[in-house]
Design an enzyme around this catalytic site. Structure first.
Site, mmCIF file in Angstrom:
data_model
loop_
_atom_site.group_PDB
_atom_site.id
_atom_site.type_symbol
_atom_site.label_atom_id
_atom_site.label_comp_id
_atom_site.label_asym_id
_atom_site.label_seq_id
_atom_site.Cartn_x
_atom_site.Cartn_y
_atom_site.Cartn_z
ATOM 1 N N ASN A 13 39.943 58.809 81.981
ATOM 2 C CA ASN A 13 39.392 59.349 80.739
ATOM 3 C C ASN A 13 38.312 58.371 80.303
ATOM 4 O O ASN A 13 38.605 57.307 79.788
ATOM 5 C CB ASN A 13 40.510 59.455 79.685
ATOM 6 C CG ASN A 13 39.971 59.791 78.305
ATOM 7 O OD1 ASN A 13 38.865 60.312 78.175
ATOM 8 N ND2 ASN A 13 40.755 59.500 77.274
ATOM 9 N N LYS A 15 36.117 58.535 78.003
ATOM 10 C CA LYS A 15 35.803 58.474 76.563
ATOM 11 C C LYS A 15 34.278 58.496 76.377
ATOM 12 O O LYS A 15 33.595 59.172 77.135
ATOM 13 C CB LYS A 15 36.468 57.248 75.937
ATOM 14 C CG LYS A 15 37.960 57.185 76.290
ATOM 15 C CD LYS A 15 38.738 56.189 75.495
ATOM 16 C CE LYS A 15 40.206 56.239 75.925
ATOM 17 N NZ LYS A 15 41.059 55.377 75.143
ATOM 18 N N HIS A 99 43.841 64.313 72.618
ATOM 19 C CA HIS A 99 43.918 62.852 72.722
ATOM 20 C C HIS A 99 44.101 62.246 71.331
ATOM 21 O O HIS A 99 43.563 62.767 70.349
ATOM 22 C CB HIS A 99 42.637 62.312 73.372
ATOM 23 C CG HIS A 99 42.753 60.883 73.742
ATOM 24 N ND1 HIS A 99 42.574 59.874 72.831
ATOM 25 C CD2 HIS A 99 43.084 60.282 74.909
ATOM 26 C CE1 HIS A 99 42.775 58.709 73.431
ATOM 27 N NE2 HIS A 99 43.088 58.927 74.694
ATOM 28 N N GLU A 171 51.169 59.315 75.725
ATOM 29 C CA GLU A 171 50.337 58.165 75.422
ATOM 30 C C GLU A 171 50.740 57.579 74.071
ATOM 31 O O GLU A 171 50.284 58.067 73.021
ATOM 32 C CB GLU A 171 48.861 58.577 75.368
ATOM 33 C CG GLU A 171 48.331 59.105 76.675
ATOM 34 C CD GLU A 171 46.829 58.880 76.803
ATOM 35 O OE1 GLU A 171 46.405 58.365 77.838
ATOM 36 O OE2 GLU A 171 46.098 59.182 75.849
ATOM 37 N N GLY A 177 44.160 51.420 74.562
ATOM 38 C CA GLY A 177 43.020 50.536 74.369
ATOM 39 C C GLY A 177 43.372 49.217 73.714
ATOM 40 O O GLY A 177 42.484 48.452 73.319
ATOM 41 N N SER A 217 46.767 51.691 78.295
ATOM 42 C CA SER A 217 46.594 50.383 78.942
ATOM 43 C C SER A 217 47.216 50.323 80.340
ATOM 44 O O SER A 217 47.671 49.266 80.767
ATOM 45 C CB SER A 217 47.125 49.260 78.045
ATOM 46 O OG SER A 217 46.402 49.222 76.826
HETATM 47 P P1 PGA Z 1 43.419 52.972 77.869
HETATM 48 O O1 PGA Z 1 43.217 54.480 77.363
HETATM 49 O O2 PGA Z 1 43.840 53.070 79.309
HETATM 50 O O3 PGA Z 1 42.082 52.338 77.695
HETATM 51 O O4 PGA Z 1 44.477 52.378 77.013
HETATM 52 C C1 PGA Z 1 44.099 55.473 77.777
HETATM 53 C C2 PGA Z 1 43.717 56.764 77.126
HETATM 54 O O5 PGA Z 1 43.306 56.745 75.959
HETATM 55 O O6 PGA Z 1 43.808 57.836 77.744
#
Ligand code: PGA
Length: 255
Positions: A13, A15, A99, A171, A177, A217
C-alpha cells in the site's frame, strides 16, 4: 480448508508516495526480484495517477495492481472521485477499502466501507477491506467486539459467492506507520476475531477459506514470524513496500 489451502496475498500500500515515472522504475526493478515466486499473490496498490504506468510495467509479470480507494457510485456528479468500473477498465484488479487513514482523515465510516466493498466486488475487483482497533479501544478491552463489528458491517449484503473476491486486512491502528508491530500472537488473535466474524455471518467453510492479512509495520525483519501464524494469510504493507529489497524479503517469507 486451512492455511495451507488459503490464498496468501502480499500487498503493498504505497499511500501518497511515488510519481508515475518512479512507479515504472520501481516495478521494472521489482519484477525480476519476485519472478516465479508463486507461493503468494503479489499486489501493489498505488495512487490513482500511477495506475496506468503500474499496469503497463506489470504486464507479463506476476505483479498485480490495485488502487487505494474507490467510490461507491457507478458514475455521476462526484467531483474528484473514481468508480470501480473506471478502475476495472484501467486494468486494476484490487482495491484497498476502509484504510484507517481514510477513516481518520477522510470521514470514512463503516457504512461507506460497506458501500465501497459492494461496488468493488460487483465490478469484479477484489476488495482488500481494512479493519482495526485504536490503542484506546484495545486498552478498554474492545478489540474483539470492534473487529467483529467492523468486519460484519463491511460484509453486509455481500453474497456468499462474492467472498472469494474479498480479503480482510487486520490493521491495528496503533501499529500503522509507527514502527510498533503487533506481536505475532496479537496479529494471529486479531485475524482470528475477523475470521470468527466471517464464520458467524457465512459459516465455517467460508471463514476457513477467506484470506485475512495482517498489516501494521510489517517489514523484512518481522514478516516471517507474523506469516508463520495460522490465521495470518499475508500482509498489507505500507512503508516496507516502497523498497524493492524489503518487499522482496516479505514475498520470500510468504513462499
Ligand atoms: P505500515 O502501513 O506498513 O507503514 O505500517 C501499513 C498500512 O497502513 O497498510
Amino acid at each position: 480448508m486451512n492455511k495451507a489451502t488459503r490464498k496468501t496475498v502480499i500487498a503493498g500500500n504505497w499511500k501518497m508516495n511515488m510519481t508515475p515515472a518512479e512507479t515504472t522504475a520501481f516495478i521494472n526493478e521489482l519484477a525480476p526480484m519476485v519472478a516465479g515466486k508463486d507461493g503468494c499473490d503479489i499486489v501493489l496498490c498505488v495512487p490513482f495517477v500511477d495506475i496506468a504506468n503500474a499496469v503497463e510495467a506489470a504486464k507479463g509479470t506476476n505483479i498485480k495492481i490495485g488502487a487505494e480507494n474507490v467510490h461507491f457510485k457507478e458514475s455521476g456528479a462526484y467531483t474528484g472521485e473514481i468508480s470501480a468500473k473506471m478502475l476495472n477498465a484501467c486494468g486494476v484488479e484490487y482495491v484497498v477499502i476502509g484504510h484507517s487513514e481514510r477513516r481518520q482523515y477522510f470521514g470514512e465510516t463503516d457504512q461507506t466501507v460497506n458501500l465501497r466493498t459492494l461496488a468493488a466486488v460487483n465490478a469484479g475487483l477484489t476488495a482488500i477491506v481494512c479493519v482495526g482497533e485504536t490503542l484506546e479501544q484495545r486498552e478498554l478491552g474492545y478489540t474483539e467486539t470492534l473487529l467483529k463489528y467492523q468486519t460484519k458491517m463491511a460484509l453486509t449484503n455481500v453474497k456468499p459467492e462474492q467472498l472469494a473476491n474479498i480479503i480482510i486486512a487486520y490493521e491495528p491502528v496503533w501499529a500503522i506507520g509507527t514502527g510498533v508491530t503487533a506481536t505475532a500472537d496479537q496479529a494471529d488473535e486479531g485475524n482470528g476475531f475477523v475470521r470468527a466474524a466471517v464464520e458467524e455471518m457465512f459459516g465455517k467453510a467460508a471463514a476457513e477459506a477467506v484470506t485475512v492479512q495482517y498489516g501494521g509495520s510489517m517489514n523484512a525483519k518481522n514478516a516471517a514470524e507474523l506469516l508463520s501464524k495460522v490465521n495470518v494469510d499475508g500482509g498489507l504493507i505500507g512503508g516496507a513496500s516502497l523498497k524493492t529489497a524489503d518487499f522482496t524479503v516479505i514475498v520470500d517469507a510468504a513462499q
